[in-house]
Design a protein around this motif. Structure first.
Motif, PDB file in Angstrom:
ATOM      1  N   ALA A   1       0.945  -1.081  -0.143  1.00 40.68           N
ATOM      2  CA  ALA A   1       0.029  -0.200   0.144  1.00 40.68           C
ATOM      3  C   ALA A   1       0.707   1.362  -0.346  1.00 40.68           C
ATOM      4  N   VAL A   2       2.039   1.202   0.699  1.00 41.49           N
ATOM      5  CA  VAL A   2       2.735   2.432   0.387  1.00 41.49           C
ATOM      6  C   VAL A   2       3.550   2.579  -1.043  1.00 41.49           C
ATOM      7  N   VAL A   3       3.804   1.605  -1.492  1.00 43.42           N
ATOM      8  CA  VAL A   3       4.081   2.025  -2.948  1.00 43.42           C
ATOM      9  C   VAL A   3       3.692   2.671  -3.371  1.00 43.42           C
ATOM     10  N   SER A   4       2.397   1.575  -3.290  1.00 40.90           N
ATOM     11  CA  SER A   4       1.355   2.023  -4.959  1.00 40.90           C
ATOM     12  C   SER A   4       0.956   4.045  -4.121  1.00 40.90           C
ATOM     13  N   HIS A   5       0.570   3.735  -2.959  1.00 38.96           N
ATOM     14  CA  HIS A   5       0.591   5.074  -2.703  1.00 38.96           C
ATOM     15  C   HIS A   5       0.878   6.367  -3.083  1.00 38.96           C
ATOM     16  N   HIS A   6       2.252   6.166  -3.112  1.00 38.44           N
ATOM     17  CA  HIS A   6       3.712   7.175  -3.813  1.00 38.44           C
ATOM     18  C   HIS A   6       4.082   7.200  -5.675  1.00 38.44           C
ATOM     19  N   TYR A   7       4.437   5.884  -5.544  1.00 31.91           N
ATOM     20  CA  TYR A   7       4.801   5.189  -7.184  1.00 31.91           C
ATOM     21  C   TYR A   7       3.277   4.814  -7.999  1.00 31.91           C
ATOM     22  N   ASP A   8       2.454   4.356  -7.383  1.00 30.85           N
ATOM     23  CA  ASP A   8       1.324   4.406  -8.712  1.00 30.85           C
ATOM     24  C   ASP A   8       0.951   5.598  -8.720  1.00 30.85           C
ATOM     25  N   LEU A   9       0.856   6.833  -8.618  1.00 27.07           N
ATOM     26  CA  LEU A   9       0.228   7.633  -8.935  1.00 27.07           C
ATOM     27  C   LEU A   9      -0.481   8.502 -10.381  1.00 27.07           C
ATOM     28  N   SER A  10       0.805   7.670 -11.594  1.00 23.52           N
ATOM     29  CA  SER A  10       0.816   7.853 -12.142  1.00 23.52           C
ATOM     30  C   SER A  10       1.585   7.963 -13.548  1.00 23.52           C
ATOM     31  N   ASN A  11       2.394   7.328 -14.620  1.00 24.23           N
ATOM     32  CA  ASN A  11       3.248   7.018 -14.825  1.00 24.23           C
ATOM     33  C   ASN A  11       3.796   8.605 -16.194  1.00 24.23           C
ATOM     34  N   ARG A  12       2.130   9.114 -16.195  1.00 24.36           N
ATOM     35  CA  ARG A  12       2.195  10.316 -16.867  1.00 24.36           C
ATOM     36  C   ARG A  12       2.731  11.456 -16.436  1.00 24.36           C
ATOM     37  N   PHE A  13       2.584  11.384 -15.237  1.00 23.84           N
ATOM     38  CA  PHE A  13       3.272  12.319 -13.744  1.00 23.84           C
ATOM     39  C   PHE A  13       4.473  12.873 -14.295  1.00 23.84           C
ATOM     40  N   TYR A  14       4.639  11.213 -13.588  1.00 24.30           N
ATOM     41  CA  TYR A  14       6.352  10.944 -13.754  1.00 24.30           C
ATOM     42  C   TYR A  14       7.061  11.413 -14.543  1.00 24.30           C
ATOM     43  N   ALA A  15       6.396  10.730 -15.846  1.00 24.20           N
ATOM     44  CA  ALA A  15       7.017  10.607 -17.347  1.00 24.20           C
ATOM     45  C   ALA A  15       7.516  12.550 -17.208  1.00 24.20           C
ATOM     46  N   LEU A  16       6.782  13.162 -17.071  1.00 26.57           N
ATOM     47  CA  LEU A  16       6.406  14.500 -17.228  1.00 26.57           C
ATOM     48  C   LEU A  16       7.186  15.495 -16.319  1.00 26.57           C
ATOM     49  N   ILE A  17       7.948  14.611 -15.407  1.00 25.76           N
ATOM     50  CA  ILE A  17       8.928  15.431 -13.822  1.00 25.76           C
ATOM     51  C   ILE A  17      10.666  14.998 -14.505  1.00 25.76           C
ATOM     52  N   LEU A  18      10.776  13.815 -14.423  1.00 19.43           N
ATOM     53  CA  LEU A  18      11.905  12.984 -14.119  1.00 19.43           C
ATOM     54  C   LEU A  18      12.369  13.450 -16.212  1.00 19.43           C
ATOM     55  N   ASP A  19      13.792  12.513 -16.066  1.00 13.41           N
ATOM     56  CA  ASP A  19      14.348  12.934 -17.145  1.00 13.41           C
ATOM     57  C   ASP A  19      13.661  11.925 -18.250  1.00 13.41           C
ATOM     58  N   PRO A  20      14.301  11.521 -19.604  1.00 13.96           N
ATOM     59  CA  PRO A  20      13.397  10.330 -20.573  1.00 13.96           C
ATOM     60  C   PRO A  20      14.034   9.045 -19.852  1.00 13.96           C
ATOM     61  N   THR A  21      15.166   8.701 -18.593  1.00 12.20           N
ATOM     62  CA  THR A  21      15.581   7.081 -18.178  1.00 12.20           C
ATOM     63  C   THR A  21      14.296   7.062 -17.634  1.00 12.20           C
ATOM     64  N   MET A  22      13.874   8.121 -16.883  1.00 11.47           N
ATOM     65  CA  MET A  22      13.214   8.100 -15.336  1.00 11.47           C
ATOM     66  C   MET A  22      13.663   7.303 -14.308  1.00 11.47           C
ATOM     67  N   ALA A  23      14.383   8.047 -13.978  1.00 11.55           N
ATOM     68  CA  ALA A  23      15.329   7.613 -13.122  1.00 11.55           C
ATOM     69  C   ALA A  23      14.867   8.740 -12.030  1.00 11.55           C
ATOM     70  N   TYR A  24      14.267   8.292 -10.926  1.00 11.70           N
ATOM     71  CA  TYR A  24      13.908   9.572  -9.889  1.00 11.70           C
ATOM     72  C   TYR A  24      14.394   8.757  -8.185  1.00 11.70           C
ATOM     73  N   SER A  25      15.874   9.420  -8.483  1.00 12.27           N
ATOM     74  CA  SER A  25      16.562   8.584  -7.802  1.00 12.27           C
ATOM     75  C   SER A  25      18.031   9.753  -7.812  1.00 12.27           C
ATOM     76  N   CYS A  26      18.695   9.762  -6.665  1.00 16.54           N
ATOM     77  CA  CYS A  26      19.866  10.886  -7.076  1.00 16.54           C
ATOM     78  C   CYS A  26      20.894  10.758  -8.210  1.00 16.54           C
ATOM     79  N   ALA A  27      20.833  11.973  -9.396  1.00 12.37           N
ATOM     80  CA  ALA A  27      22.114  11.637 -10.190  1.00 12.37           C
ATOM     81  C   ALA A  27      23.061  12.057 -10.102  1.00 12.37           C
ATOM     82  N   TYR A  28      24.286  11.918 -10.551  1.00  8.03           N
ATOM     83  CA  TYR A  28      25.717  11.972 -10.353  1.00  8.03           C
ATOM     84  C   TYR A  28      25.988  13.471 -11.428  1.00  8.03           C
ATOM     85  N   TRP A  29      26.176  14.771 -10.810  1.00  6.31           N
ATOM     86  CA  TRP A  29      26.381  16.192 -11.626  1.00  6.31           C
ATOM     87  C   TRP A  29      27.553  16.232 -11.705  1.00  6.31           C
ATOM     88  N   ARG A  30      27.984  15.311 -13.407  1.00 10.19           N
ATOM     89  CA  ARG A  30      29.678  16.062 -13.096  1.00 10.19           C
ATOM     90  C   ARG A  30      29.724  17.416 -13.970  1.00 10.19           C
TER      91      ARG A  30
END
Length: 439
Positions: A146-175
């Protein structure tokens, strides 16, 4: 003012006077109340209290949750830079374990008189939409789902809107820091860094625990020829990864499963990655989680854990994140995670702190939300959009002020003779050039 000749209530002035006694100082930002009155410093952001219900919430929740509820409900607004406003408030109220304002006994009656005068005394306001509604024992299988569904099942379209094309939802490495270096570049560099540390080569088997939308899974298969088993508890994530497998013709290299980490099997794997999933395991179960990963890894195999942490004196996520974003999330100081991995039989070989990288990552996501605000509201509604705006602005500050951190921990399962299989030169683990990406 309610009309010509009406008596000005000066709500802002009364609140400011009370704050002076309770917090022992002036308001950190300017306040404008529903009656038009203002108080506080003239420069910087303005906190607009649109409705007295916002103050009633603070009577019931005199902490960050009460403020967050009022913001999500639209009862308060910030004119100006939200991040600047939060930074000023946080500077005035340092983080504490329960985030509550301490009111001296002598000020309780004074506060009650002001509350009655302003008409804010009343029943507890109903919480706005978006809070996690959970039942059952913490970190039971059903509750974790239920915890995972509450957060991660919000909407794939929503996450595609705010994330990069790889859909990486974690800390990036800024070189890079130049204007031509984007979030997408930083996320690809993060994926390449993980693969480099794991020593991935064609034909190896990788277990991606908590695979998200498949950014690492796809990168490892596409650019290293690795056979990947990816697992998640989110149905929308699993469906997204399955579509990507079909689109890229990677059915012979990648399998994705809807599976609890307690049901993992199919070892031994040559390498295991867990990217910002361990925070969801819980304080009491992390040792078992680490032991299970150890049992799935071949001798001299490598484990890469990227995981959020907290400083020793910090509460970590706080009431707002626990209520609206990641319920039951547990963060510990990185040293405690290292100890738990060692107790499970791993040998920790490298720890890379990436705290400042998360500041940039969260602000990149926030900038996208601000730029595409109307689209975000259309997708998930304004209360949820306001949750995410507050979450990312506040989260970036938590990393900036070292209340939270994120670390990459590289560990091995030593072979029976003690060998690790790792090169003697630590530089061999560092990122030289990112892999060419074909997204």
């Amino acid at each position: 003012m309610t009309g010509p000749g009406a008596v000005r209530t000066d709500v802002a002035g009364q609140v400011a006077a009370l704050a002076l006694r309770v917090i022992g100082g002036e308001l950190p930002i300017r306040l404008r109340a529903w009656d038009g009155s203002e108080a506080g410093p003239a420069d910087g952001p303005v906190l607009v209290v649109r409705d007295r219900t916002a103050l009633r919430r603070l009577l019931w929740h005199p902490n960050e949750l009460g403020v967050a509820q009022a913001y999500v409900a639209g009862e308060i607004e910030v004119e100006g830079d939200l991040t600047d406003a939060l930074r000023r408030v946080r500077r005035r109220f340092p983080a504490r374990a329960d985030s509550r304002v301490r009111i001296r006994a002598g000020d309780v009656l004074r506060a009650a008189v002001v509350a009655v005068r302003l008409g804010i005394v009343g029943a507890r306001p109903a919480p706005p939409a978006g809070e996690a509604r959970l039942t059952g024992p913490e970190h039971s299988r059903e509750r974790d789902l239920a915890v995972v569904s509450h957060h991660y099942d919000l909407s794939n379209r929503f996450y595609a809107l705010i994330l990069d094309p790889t859909m990486a939802y974690s800390c990036a490495y800024w070189r890079g820091l130049g204007p031509g270096y984007t979030l997408a570049d930083a996320q690809r560099d993060k994926l390449a860094l993980i693969c480099r540390k794991l020593g991935l080569r064609r034909g190896m088997r990788l277990l991606d625990v908590g695979c998200g939308w498949g950014s690492l899974t796809m990168h490892a298969a596409l650019h290293h020829g690795v056979r990947v088993t990816a697992v998640t508890l989110s149905e929308q994530q699993r469906a997204h990864v399955a579509r990507r497998i079909g689109n890229w013709g990677l059915g012979d290299l990648v399998d994705v499963h809807l599976r609890d980490y307690r049901d993992l099997r199919g070892g031994p794997y040559d390498a295991i990655a867990s990217v910002e999933m361990g925070e969801h395991v819980g304080a009491e179960r992390y040792g078992d989680f680490a032991t299970r990963l150890h049992g799935l890894l071949r001798p001299a195999g490598r484990l890469l854990v990227q995981q959020m942490s907290r400083s020793c004196g910090s509460p970590g996520g706080g009431r707002f994140i626990q209520t609206y974003i990641a319920a039951d999330m547990h963060m510990r100081p990185v040293g405690e995670t290292v100890d738990l991995l060692e107790r499970a039989g791993f040998e920790v070989r490298d720890v890379q702190a990436m705290r400042e990288h998360y500041v940039r990552t969260a602000r990149a996501w926030l900038a996208t939300i601000e730029q595409r605000w109307a689209e975000v509201v259309d997708l998930v509604g304004e209360p949820t959009a306001r949750v995410w705006r507050l979450y990312l602005a506040g989260g970036a500050l938590a990393f900036e002020h070292r209340r939270m951190g994120v670390d990459q921990i590289l560990a091995v399962r030593p072979a029976a003779d003690g060998s690790s299989g790792l090169p003697l030169d630590r530089a061999a683990l560092d990122l030289s050039r990112p892999d060419p990406c074909r997204w």
